[in-house]
Design an enzyme around this catalytic site. Structure first.
Site, mmCIF file in Angstrom:
data_model
loop_
_atom_site.group_PDB
_atom_site.id
_atom_site.type_symbol
_atom_site.label_atom_id
_atom_site.label_comp_id
_atom_site.label_asym_id
_atom_site.label_seq_id
_atom_site.Cartn_x
_atom_site.Cartn_y
_atom_site.Cartn_z
ATOM 1 N N GLY A 1 73.921 -87.179 -5.288
ATOM 2 C CA GLY A 1 74.802 -87.731 -6.312
ATOM 3 C C GLY A 1 74.298 -88.980 -7.015
ATOM 4 O O GLY A 1 74.543 -89.184 -8.204
ATOM 5 N N GLU B 1 74.460 -95.691 -3.936
ATOM 6 C CA GLU B 1 75.346 -94.569 -3.642
ATOM 7 C C GLU B 1 76.169 -94.225 -4.881
ATOM 8 O O GLU B 1 76.409 -95.084 -5.723
ATOM 9 C CB GLU B 1 76.283 -94.919 -2.486
ATOM 10 C CG GLU B 1 76.042 -94.118 -1.219
ATOM 11 C CD GLU B 1 76.337 -92.620 -1.330
ATOM 12 O OE1 GLU B 1 76.111 -92.000 -2.381
ATOM 13 O OE2 GLU B 1 76.802 -92.066 -0.326
ATOM 14 N N ASP B 2 76.590 -92.970 -4.959
ATOM 15 C CA ASP B 2 77.412 -92.580 -6.095
ATOM 16 C C ASP B 2 78.836 -93.116 -5.961
ATOM 17 O O ASP B 2 79.388 -93.699 -6.875
ATOM 18 C CB ASP B 2 77.410 -91.043 -6.284
ATOM 19 C CG ASP B 2 77.741 -90.267 -5.005
ATOM 20 O OD1 ASP B 2 78.027 -90.905 -3.956
ATOM 21 O OD2 ASP B 2 77.711 -89.032 -5.048
ATOM 22 N N ASP C 1 83.832 -94.015 -0.430
ATOM 23 C CA ASP C 1 85.227 -93.600 -0.261
ATOM 24 C C ASP C 1 85.744 -94.222 1.043
ATOM 25 O O ASP C 1 86.171 -95.365 1.059
ATOM 26 C CB ASP C 1 85.247 -92.067 -0.245
ATOM 27 C CG ASP C 1 86.631 -91.480 -0.337
ATOM 28 O OD1 ASP C 1 87.466 -92.033 -1.070
ATOM 29 O OD2 ASP C 1 86.892 -90.454 0.309
ATOM 30 N N VAL D 1 86.940 -87.283 -8.522
ATOM 31 C CA VAL D 1 86.209 -87.386 -9.791
ATOM 32 C C VAL D 1 84.892 -86.619 -9.763
ATOM 33 O O VAL D 1 84.291 -86.431 -8.702
ATOM 34 C CB VAL D 1 85.933 -88.861 -10.171
ATOM 35 C CG1 VAL D 1 87.237 -89.589 -10.483
ATOM 36 C CG2 VAL D 1 85.147 -89.589 -9.086
ATOM 37 N N ASP E 1 79.845 -84.419 -7.818
ATOM 38 C CA ASP E 1 80.060 -82.979 -7.937
ATOM 39 C C ASP E 1 81.365 -82.533 -7.326
ATOM 40 O O ASP E 1 81.978 -83.239 -6.512
ATOM 41 C CB ASP E 1 78.931 -82.232 -7.214
ATOM 42 C CG ASP E 1 79.052 -82.374 -5.702
ATOM 43 O OD1 ASP E 1 79.029 -83.522 -5.206
ATOM 44 O OD2 ASP E 1 79.204 -81.343 -5.012
ATOM 45 N N ARG F 1 77.753 -82.240 -12.004
ATOM 46 C CA ARG F 1 76.993 -83.485 -11.834
ATOM 47 C C ARG F 1 76.457 -84.006 -13.155
ATOM 48 O O ARG F 1 76.290 -85.201 -13.345
ATOM 49 C CB ARG F 1 75.803 -83.255 -10.894
ATOM 50 C CG ARG F 1 76.178 -82.949 -9.448
ATOM 51 C CD ARG F 1 74.910 -83.001 -8.597
ATOM 52 N NE ARG F 1 75.097 -82.465 -7.260
ATOM 53 C CZ ARG F 1 75.585 -83.140 -6.220
ATOM 54 N NH1 ARG F 1 75.946 -84.393 -6.358
ATOM 55 N NH2 ARG F 1 75.693 -82.577 -5.036
HETATM 56 P P1 IMP Z 1 82.644 -91.591 2.564
HETATM 57 O O1 IMP Z 1 82.523 -92.956 1.905
HETATM 58 O O2 IMP Z 1 81.912 -91.514 3.870
HETATM 59 O O3 IMP Z 1 84.075 -91.176 2.700
HETATM 60 O O4 IMP Z 1 81.972 -90.474 1.686
HETATM 61 C C1 IMP Z 1 81.460 -90.699 0.442
HETATM 62 C C2 IMP Z 1 80.869 -89.395 -0.070
HETATM 63 O O5 IMP Z 1 81.901 -88.434 -0.299
HETATM 64 C C3 IMP Z 1 80.205 -89.637 -1.413
HETATM 65 O O6 IMP Z 1 78.832 -89.912 -1.273
HETATM 66 C C4 IMP Z 1 80.465 -88.334 -2.141
HETATM 67 O O7 IMP Z 1 79.415 -87.412 -1.862
HETATM 68 C C5 IMP Z 1 81.736 -87.785 -1.549
HETATM 69 N N1 IMP Z 1 82.894 -88.072 -2.406
HETATM 70 C C6 IMP Z 1 83.935 -88.892 -2.124
HETATM 71 N N2 IMP Z 1 84.826 -88.924 -3.126
HETATM 72 C C7 IMP Z 1 84.334 -88.110 -4.096
HETATM 73 C C8 IMP Z 1 84.826 -87.735 -5.423
HETATM 74 O O8 IMP Z 1 85.887 -88.160 -5.922
HETATM 75 N N3 IMP Z 1 84.032 -86.858 -6.103
HETATM 76 C C9 IMP Z 1 82.866 -86.351 -5.620
HETATM 77 N N4 IMP Z 1 82.370 -86.690 -4.396
HETATM 78 C C10 IMP Z 1 83.112 -87.555 -3.640
HETATM 79 MG MG MG Z 2 77.137 -88.301 -1.877
#
Ligand code: IMP
Ligand code: MG
Length: 172
Positions: free
Chosen positions: A42, A96-97, A100, A150, A156, A162
């Site tokens: 991403g 990072e993209d 979350d 999103v 994605d 993407r």
């Molecule tokens: P976390 O911070 O460990 O919960 O995970 C983050 C990852 O979840 C990101 O790198 C994305 O790949 C994926 N992700 C979380 N929210 C979204 C979203 O709204 N759209 C697309 N990918 C997301």
């Molecule tokens: Mg990711």
């Protein structure tokens, strides 16, 4: 691309913000020759635009991770493609993209810190702070967003969308 949704961050705003981040990072990393690490896949779009505007010498590298089961439950990740560069004694910036829950990055940071970098910081294009579980400091962030899922600008849904040049919320 017939995906329906609401554009929440238009292309022009993204471009402006990414340039601002690049200026800030160029100032902060002056003389430090950082290694810019991109988490596949991403963050690739973000990396290309950001590094194009960096005015300092830097190197880029990539890594890919997979979670054991849903990352949102365990946060335990495994590196499926490791870095090519040795980060020992180097200044590292991870791109990072979206952050979350923060569990993925929290775990990745632990792995990378064991390699003895001189410093390690995080730059996230999007920050969904309301979902944060891990105690994680994001040093540079593009935009804060709300709960909507999103896509676009590297993000994605089932590997699609993407390439959209904007961030779009999809809630169906
Ligand atoms: P976390 O911070 O460990 O919960 O995970 C983050 C990852 O979840 C990101 O790198 C994305 O790949 C994926 N992700 C979380 N929210 C979204 C979203 O709204 N759209 C697309 N990918 C997301
Ligand atoms: Mg990711």
């Amino acid at each position: 691309m017939d995906q329906k949704g609401k554009i929440i961050i238009p292309e022009k705003e993204i471009r402006k913000r990414v340039e601002e981040l690049a200026e800030q990072i160029s100032r902060d990393y002056e003389g430090l020759n950082p290694i810019i690490i991109t988490v596949l896949r991403g963050a690739v779009y973000f990396m290309v635009d950001l590094t194009r505007h960096l005015t300092i010498p830097h190197r880029i590298d990539f890594l890919a991770i997979a979670s054991y089961g849903p990352a949102t439950q365990t946060g335990v990740v495994r590196i499926t493609k490791d870095l090519d560069l040795d980060i020992h004694n180097e200044h590292v910036l991870i791109l990072e993209d979206i952050v979350d829950t923060g569990l993925t990055l929290h775990y990745l940071l632990r792995i990378l810190k064991e390699r003895g970098p001189a410093s390690i910081k995080i730059c996230a294009f999007l920050d969904r702070a309301a979902q944060r579980i891990a105690n994680l400091n994001i040093d540079y962030k593009g935009f804060e967003i709300g709960e909507d899922f999103v896509v676009g600008y590297g993000l994605d849904r089932e590997e699609k969308y993407r390439n959209l040049p904007y961030i779009m919320a999809v809630n169906d």
